[in-house]
Write a protein that holds these residues in place. Structure first.
Motif, short mmCIF file in Angstrom:
data_model
loop_
_atom_site.label_atom_id
_atom_site.label_comp_id
_atom_site.label_asym_id
_atom_site.label_seq_id
_atom_site.Cartn_x
_atom_site.Cartn_y
_atom_site.Cartn_z
N TYR A 69 23.76 131.16 129.86
CA TYR A 69 23.90 130.12 130.88
C TYR A 69 25.03 130.43 131.86
O TYR A 69 24.93 130.12 133.05
N GLN A 87 22.68 121.43 127.87
CA GLN A 87 23.86 122.04 127.25
C GLN A 87 24.85 122.62 128.26
O GLN A 87 25.98 122.94 127.88
N ARG A 96 23.71 132.02 123.81
CA ARG A 96 23.24 130.99 124.73
C ARG A 96 24.29 130.69 125.79
O ARG A 96 23.97 130.54 126.97
N LEU A 145 23.71 132.86 134.33
CA LEU A 145 22.75 132.19 135.20
C LEU A 145 23.47 131.40 136.29
O LEU A 145 23.19 131.55 137.48
N ALA A 161 18.39 123.80 121.59
CA ALA A 161 17.42 124.88 121.82
C ALA A 161 17.81 125.67 123.07
O ALA A 161 18.60 125.21 123.88
N TRP A 162 17.24 126.88 123.19
CA TRP A 162 17.57 127.75 124.31
C TRP A 162 17.30 127.08 125.65
O TRP A 162 18.06 127.21 126.58
N TRP A 163 16.14 126.39 125.72
CA TRP A 163 15.70 125.88 127.01
C TRP A 163 16.30 124.51 127.34
O TRP A 163 16.02 123.95 128.37
N ASP A 164 17.13 123.98 126.45
CA ASP A 164 17.73 122.67 126.69
C ASP A 164 18.83 122.79 127.75
O ASP A 164 19.96 123.17 127.45
N VAL A 165 18.47 122.46 129.00
CA VAL A 165 19.40 122.67 130.11
C VAL A 165 20.61 121.74 130.01
O VAL A 165 21.66 122.02 130.57
#
Lengths: 308, 316
Positions: B90, B257, B86, B93, B251-255
């Motif tokens: 990020y 973080q 993860r 990204l 979670a993966w989509w929890d921005v």
């Protein structure tokens, strides 16, 4: 329908269009300035703390038994010597292999062979340095170094040096190949025309003609080897301090690995005064060394660009 | 090669045989020596990949799904890399979002707008110099500016993927600029002249003709730079990425973080490789390496395939 008066401003087009053009240009030049900002910020972040270190440190601790930053002993010879050892071993491995690969690809390989062999270097160039670190620790040190030299420690600078060398092969090969392909075909043809064999042409004509580019390749690779961190950090065998040694078969810390060690002592990069500031001082030295080498290399590259 | 060959002894071509040396052992040896060096490099690569596959096989072959979906732990048998994955996701990204527009815009400026003056030469030299700055020094930049910088530190939240992503963006910026500038330089001048000739403005020519034509080359460079960012560990260590155990399991989509403490694949590998326990040091580290290499090589080969297609199109 009214007639419009035509003059030079009509040709220039719509005012809004002109304004947009200007705005785009400003945005682009601002973006280009970002790289200058990065340079300025790098120097800013290094200089302040490095200066604080120079002002506060007891100079006697700069020449001592080793590099023990947490005990206030900062023997610079230890980490500089380790850096030179690793870099030298790396270059002994990478220079002949990288150069030979470049010569083969540019002078000998048929287009089809080239297409098959070139990706080997590209894949190697893409392998992250932590992987080479693992490989140096797990394969090079036990299977090669300790087999050749029975006195070698399980993790040592020599293994790390070989690992760094493998990492720089693609870099040397790619710059050297550029330099060799820049040599005009007419030189090769003239040499063959005089009856020289391929090997003679390569060794006596092509290589000397490309010498400035080849020099640049070696300097850039040396600078890269000096700045390589992870291979030595993983495979160098020293946790966060090192006794002074000039023996490549002993564990050691290079300048870069010493920086990583200071930073990773705790999960939060902090720590007391000098220990923390030594990080910046070593970083500053490193920055000066690599920048000087890169600027020199740049001169050489420009020379071969100009010649041909 | 162009060496004259004698077809039949005794014919008129025979004159050439006097000119031809009998054999060129030195030349043949030299050729094999060169090829040998290249093949040696290939062997090293194969041994390297083989070693990590063999070392990582106990995990990859038995509990791959588990390994990919659990977090760092205190026992090798139950530890996984999900936080590393993860983190790296990020980081890539953020790096891409920041470095691509900046880098491509800089390249456009350098190639299309800048006149050959002092300023352009200076920027050019500066970029090439930045490309040679060791990655660990970028870590110092990140630590001082993005982690602790007054104001900026409050925005990034300290040692977080946000700060690390910005640092890696600075690190790959020169690569993005250099490759994009090369791609733009390769666009034929006629294309621009034709555009200007039918009344397009400079920006219209760039946007509608130059960039689409240079796109594959630019994309190649950007893919390579993301691969580079994914494999970097040194700057992250300086920034203060977590090298020990991590409790957070968002979670993966929890921005959110991107503003929490983080770790990344190269960091997980480093931390494990430096552990004394065999389980961490060999099995876990190697399994994580295989996953990282797969990801990086995927990006790299995508870049190579793109470039090859691009070259073919230009030739055709």
């Amino acid at each position: 329908m009214t007639t419009t008066a035509w003059d030079i401003s009509t040709l220039r087009g719509d005012v809004r269009r002109q304004r947009k053009e200007r705005r785009v240009k400003v945005i682009m030049s601002a973006a280009a300035s970002a790289s200058i900002l990065v340079s300025v910020l790098i120097i800013y972040s290094l200089v302040l703390e490095a200066l604080a270190f120079i002002l506060e440190v007891d100079y006697a601790t700069l020449i001592d038994i080793g590099w023990f930053p947490r005990r206030g002993i900062f023997d610079l010879r230890t980490i500089v010597a380790a850096t030179l050892i690793v870099t030298m071993i790396a270059m002994v491995v990478a220079a002949p292999l990288g150069l030979a690969a470049a010569v083969y690809l540019s002078e000998y390989a048929a287009p089809r062979t080239r297409k098959i062999l070139k990706p080997v270097l590209e894949i190697l160039a893409g392998v992250p340095s932590v992987v080479l670190g693992y490989f140096a620790l797990r394969f090079i040190a036990p299977n090669i170094i300790t087999n050749l030299f029975s006195s070698a420690k399980p993790a040592n600078l020599a293994a790390a040096g070989v690992g760094v060398g493998l990492l720089t092969i693609p870099l040397i090969a790619s710059i050297a190949e550029d330099a060799l392909t820049a040599v005009p075909r007419s030189l090769r043809e003239a040499s063959s025309g005089l009856g020289a064999r391929k090997k003679t042409t390569t060794l006596r004509i092509v290589l000397p003609a490309a010498i400035s580019g080849l020099t640049a390749a070696f300097i850039v690779a040396t600078s890269r080897a000096i700045g390589e961190t992870m291979v030595v950090y993983i495979a160098g065998g020293a946790a966060d301090s090192a006794i002074q040694t000039y023996n490549p078969l002993e564990p050691g810390l290079t300048m870069t690995a010493a920086m990583a060690s200071v930073a990773s002592g705790t999960d939060n990069v902090a720590g007391m005064g000098l220990t923390f500031q030594s990080l910046f001082f070593v970083g500053f030295l490193l920055f000066l060394m690599t920048m000087t080498m890169n600027l020199i290399a740049d001169r050489f590259v420009r020379r071969f660009r100009q010649e041909y | 090669m162009a060496t004259p060959t004698v077809t039949k002894a005794g014919t008129d071509v025979d004159i050439l045989s006097g000119l031809r040396r009998k054999s060129d052992i030195g030349g043949v040896l030299f050729r094999w020596l060169l090829l040998g060096s290249l093949l040696f490099t290939l062997v090293v690569l194969v041994v390297l990949l083989g070693q990590v596959l063999i070392d990582g096989w106990p995990i990859l072959g038995s509990r791959l799904g588990d390994f990919l979906s659990t977090g760092l732990g205190s026992k090798p048998e139950t530890s996984g890399i999900v936080q590393g994955l993860r983190g790296t996701f990020y980081l890539c990204l953020i790096t891409a979002v920041v470095a691509f527009p900046l880098g491509i815009a800089s390249a456009i400026y350098l190639e299309e707008y800048a006149t050959r003056g002092k300023f352009a030469t200076f920027i050019d030299l500066n970029i090439r110099n930045l490309a040679g700055v060791p990655s660990v020094v970028y870590g110092i930049l990140g630590l001082t500016i993005f982690v602790k910088g007054p104001g900026i530190g409050a925005i990034t939240g300290g040692s977080t993927p946000f700060a690390a992503g910005l640092t890696l963006a600075c690190l790959v910026l020169p690569v993005v600029i250099i490759t994009s500038a090369e791609a733009i330089r390769g666009v034929p001048t006629q294309l621009r002249e034709a555009g200007v000739g039918v009344g397009a403005t400079k920006w219209q020519v760039i946007k509608d003709h130059v960039l689409p034509y240079a796109a594959p080359g630019i994309l190649t460079g950007t893919l390579l730079s993301v691969a580079r960012a994914a494999g970097e560990a040194a700057p992250l260590i300086l920034i203060g990425s977590v090298t020990g155990f991590m409790s957070g399991h968002p979670a993966w989509w929890d921005v959110g973080q991107v503003r929490e403490s983080f770790t990344a694949m190269p960091i997980v590998i480093t931390a494990w490789a430096r552990q004394p326990q065999e389980g961490f040091k060999v099995d876990n580290a190697a399994a994580a390496i295989v996953i990282l290499i797969l990801f990086v090589l995927l990006l790299n080969s995508a870049a190579v395939v793109l470039r090859n297609r691009f070259e073919k199109r230009r030739e055709g």
